[in-house]
Write a protein that holds these residues in place. Structure first.
Motif, mmCIF file in Angstrom:
data_model
loop_
_atom_site.group_PDB
_atom_site.id
_atom_site.type_symbol
_atom_site.label_atom_id
_atom_site.label_comp_id
_atom_site.label_asym_id
_atom_site.label_seq_id
_atom_site.Cartn_x
_atom_site.Cartn_y
_atom_site.Cartn_z
ATOM 1 N N LEU A 125 8.138 1.407 -9.031
ATOM 2 C CA LEU A 125 7.347 0.894 -10.151
ATOM 3 C C LEU A 125 7.883 1.403 -11.489
ATOM 4 C CD1 LEU A 125 4.677 -0.610 -11.061
ATOM 5 C CD2 LEU A 125 3.606 1.652 -11.025
ATOM 6 N N GLY A 133 5.956 -5.224 -12.114
ATOM 7 C CA GLY A 133 4.740 -4.546 -11.668
ATOM 8 C C GLY A 133 4.143 -3.685 -12.757
ATOM 9 N N TYR A 136 2.460 -5.790 -15.389
ATOM 10 C CA TYR A 136 1.169 -6.300 -14.922
ATOM 11 C C TYR A 136 0.083 -5.239 -15.121
ATOM 12 C CZ TYR A 136 -2.606 -7.580 -11.765
ATOM 13 O OH TYR A 136 -3.855 -7.858 -11.247
ATOM 14 N N LEU A 137 0.365 -4.014 -14.716
ATOM 15 C CA LEU A 137 -0.636 -2.951 -14.798
ATOM 16 C C LEU A 137 -0.948 -2.564 -16.232
ATOM 17 C CD1 LEU A 137 0.593 -0.714 -11.839
ATOM 18 C CD2 LEU A 137 -1.433 -2.171 -11.873
ATOM 19 N N PHE A 154 5.139 -0.348 -6.626
ATOM 20 C CA PHE A 154 5.637 -1.725 -6.642
ATOM 21 C C PHE A 154 6.508 -1.954 -5.420
ATOM 22 C CE2 PHE A 154 9.071 -4.728 -7.890
ATOM 23 C CZ PHE A 154 8.295 -5.873 -8.052
ATOM 24 N N VAL A 197 2.148 -5.425 -6.517
ATOM 25 C CA VAL A 197 1.718 -4.131 -7.038
ATOM 26 C C VAL A 197 1.002 -3.418 -5.896
ATOM 27 C CG1 VAL A 197 0.139 -2.974 -8.629
ATOM 28 C CG2 VAL A 197 1.530 -4.886 -9.422
#
Length: 578
Positions: A125, A133, A136-137, A154, A197
């Motif tokens: 990640l 990933g 996205y978070l 990830f 994720v």
């Protein structure tokens, strides 16, 4: 796997039942004993009792009981060997060299695999390969601190990234498949989680037990969880409970998904948990009830599915004595969105103002009804009268009768009268059911034969108890007892106990754990703790006579099936007895 009797006694001596149980449940002291709501079945009133003097426990509700080994077997879902190892480790004791391999080693191997996989996902990640990933978070508002705290990761959009990494660490394809880290098709292995994720799922002791993955692509399965493994059973685990159980809040917040939980924790609400892709279960409710919080706040969606889920959860928590409140979120679709839009302080306000379970259920009765119309009022009151008559607390009933009267404009006295008529009807039905239950034959699920043979079963108990406390008297007992035990459980207990005595060992509750389950252990504890005739040889003779007489009686009854010579032998034996 057999441990020496001395080792088992040392394990038990070094694991106090009160200290052990207190790490799982809230105990209440009463005189020289302790009690709690049973962790093994749903109940509102404590019926599980712990006895420091004998280092044992017994539940008068579900009849599970025994020693510290039994308690750990039931709480941790372990077999006998693993339970002993668990307790030995807890006490800082070294295991004997000859214990060999067991499922405990497999569990440790699975935890080690998951830990290594979690570390790899997290590194991915934060590496360039994990940019999608991480974006996205962070776009969901998570800080790097939160990402690290929850160990988020990830899984690359590739068929073998994790697979080959884990093989390089020495894990075989079959081990990885058993851990649900990879999948197989026609004996070809590949990564289970791809382009997702990753959310590691921890057990309450901080071990990585499994993973959940949220797709970043167009996969039909938006969320994917690990399959069931020896260390992961989604029906009795909750996401983030390893953190939430240590929260200073006196409530849990039950959410629908990982992101809601993480958003709440980041905003300071560190008692949030979520089920793992499954509906709430009685095991989940039991688990939360053992952890000392006063109530659970339900944070489900406001749609029909969410309301049904809330209703089910309210009932499950009521069964274990936990008060439930229902969060009402206006202006956002879920807690994550609400916190982003309005902040943590506003969210704390709606927690404080969340309505009780009864308010939620009463409001739910109005769904789809127009209370301004006569028909809507009539339909609502029919539902409300049934609901109000089911309430166990008369004060609650009066309060909510008043609420129903205000909602509909119907006089309170009229609604009270209708509820009282329903109560009488319910009472009549309850008495009829009690009468039916009374007329039903008695049942004993632990030792079914005892119902048909109560006199003989009582005699068997007496023999078992005497032998347990006087193992040196086995030869004298065997010389007098000519009959076999006639109830199945007691026969197994007596045969096992006889083997223990013949080996020269001193009987102890712990030795039974290897061959008997929790409810059987509860019955065994009940037998050996009733010391009324434990040292009375005259009573022992009476018990033996009862069993011998039953055998002779059974033989006489079957005389019709005997040959002439068999009958002559029986007659001669009866003559000698006279």
């Amino acid at each position: 796997m057999r441990f020496s009797d001395d080792f088992l006694r040392n394990v038990e001596d070094n694991n106090d039942i009160i200290s052990l149980a207190g790490s799982y449940v809230q105990l209440k002291r009463t005189g020289n004993t302790y009690s709690c709501c049973c962790p093994f079945h749903s109940e509102k009133t404590p019926s599980c009792h712990f006895y420091p003097s004998t280092n044992s426990f017994y539940c008068f509700g579900c009849h599970i009981g025994g020693s510290v080994v039994t308690f750990v077997k039931e709480m941790e879902h372990l077999d006998f060997t693993d339970a002993v190892k668990f307790l030995a480790e807890r006490a800082g004791m070294s295991l004997p060299d000859d214990t060999g391999d067991s499922s405990a080693d497999k569990r440790r191997r699975l935890f080690d695999m998951n830990k290594a996989a979690g570390k790899f996902f997290h590194e991915q990640l934060l590496a360039p390969e994990g940019k999608a990933g991480l974006d996205y978070l962070t776009n969901r508002g998570l800080s790097l601190h939160t990402i690290r705290r929850f160990g988020l990761g990830f899984a690359a959009d590739d068929w073998h990234t994790l697979h080959f990494h884990m093989r390089g660490l020495g894990y075989s394809d079959f081990e990885l498949a058993e851990a649900s880290l990879i999948s197989s098709n026609n004996n070809k292995f590949y990564d289970k989680f791809r382009n997702r994720v990753m959310f590691p799922i921890f057990d309450t002791r901080g071990n990585v037990a499994a993973f959940g993955g949220r797709t970043l692509g167009d996969d039909k399965a938006k969320y994917l969880n690990s399959g069931e493994t020896p260390v992961f059973h989604k029906g009795d685990m909750l996401y983030a409970l390893n953190i939430a159980k240590n929260s200073k809040a006196d409530y849990f917040i039950l959410c629908e998904g990982y992101m809601d939980v993480i958003a709440m924790h980041q905003a300071g609400f560190d008692s949030a948990v979520a089920s793992l892709g499954t509906a709430l279960t009685a095991q989940h409710a039991n688990l939360l009830s053992r952890l000392g919080k006063k109530e659970v706040i339900l944070s489900y969606d406001s749609d029909a599915a969410g309301q049904n889920a809330s209703s089910k959860a309210i009932n499950l928590f009521a069964n274990v004595g936990l008060h439930a409140r229902v969060l009402k979120i206006d202006g956002a679709k879920d807690p994550d969105e609400f916190i982003k839009k309005f902040g943590g302080e506003r969210f704390k306000d709606i927690i404080d103002k969340s309505g009780g379970a009864i308010d939620f259920q009463m409001d739910k009765l109005t769904n789809g009804l127009d209370l301004n119309s006569e028909d809507g009022k009539a339909q609502y009151l029919k539902k409300a009268v049934s609901f109000l008559a089911e309430m166990s607390d008369p004060i609650d009933r009066v309060v909510y009768i008043s609420k129903a009267a205000k909602q509909t404009g119907i006089p309170q006295a009229s609604i009270t009268s209708a509820v009282e008529r329903r109560l009488k009807s319910n009472g009549f039905k309850a008495r009829k059911n009690e009468q039916k239950a009374f007329l039903r034959p008695a049942r004993d699920s632990v030792n079914p034969d005892s119902v048909k043979l109560p006199r003989e079963e009582k005699a068997e108990r007496g023999v078992i108890c005497f032998l347990y406390h006087n193992p040196e008297k086995l030869p004298r007992l065997q010389s007098g007892l000519k009959a076999e035990f006639v109830t199945s459980l007691n026969k197994r207990v007596y045969e096992f106990l006889s083997r223990v005595c013949q080996s020269g060992s001193q009987p102890d509750l712990s030795v039974f754990n290897e061959e008997f389950n929790g409810t059987e252990m509860g019955r065994i504890r009940e037998i050996v703790e009733d010391k009324t005739f434990a040292y009375d040889e005259d009573a022992l003779n009476d018990f033996i006579d009862v069993l011998n007489e039953y055998k002779e009686s059974a033989e006489e009854k079957s005389a019709g099936d005997m040959t002439g010579s068999d009958l002559l032998l029986l007659a001669q034996r009866l003559k000698e007895k006279k």
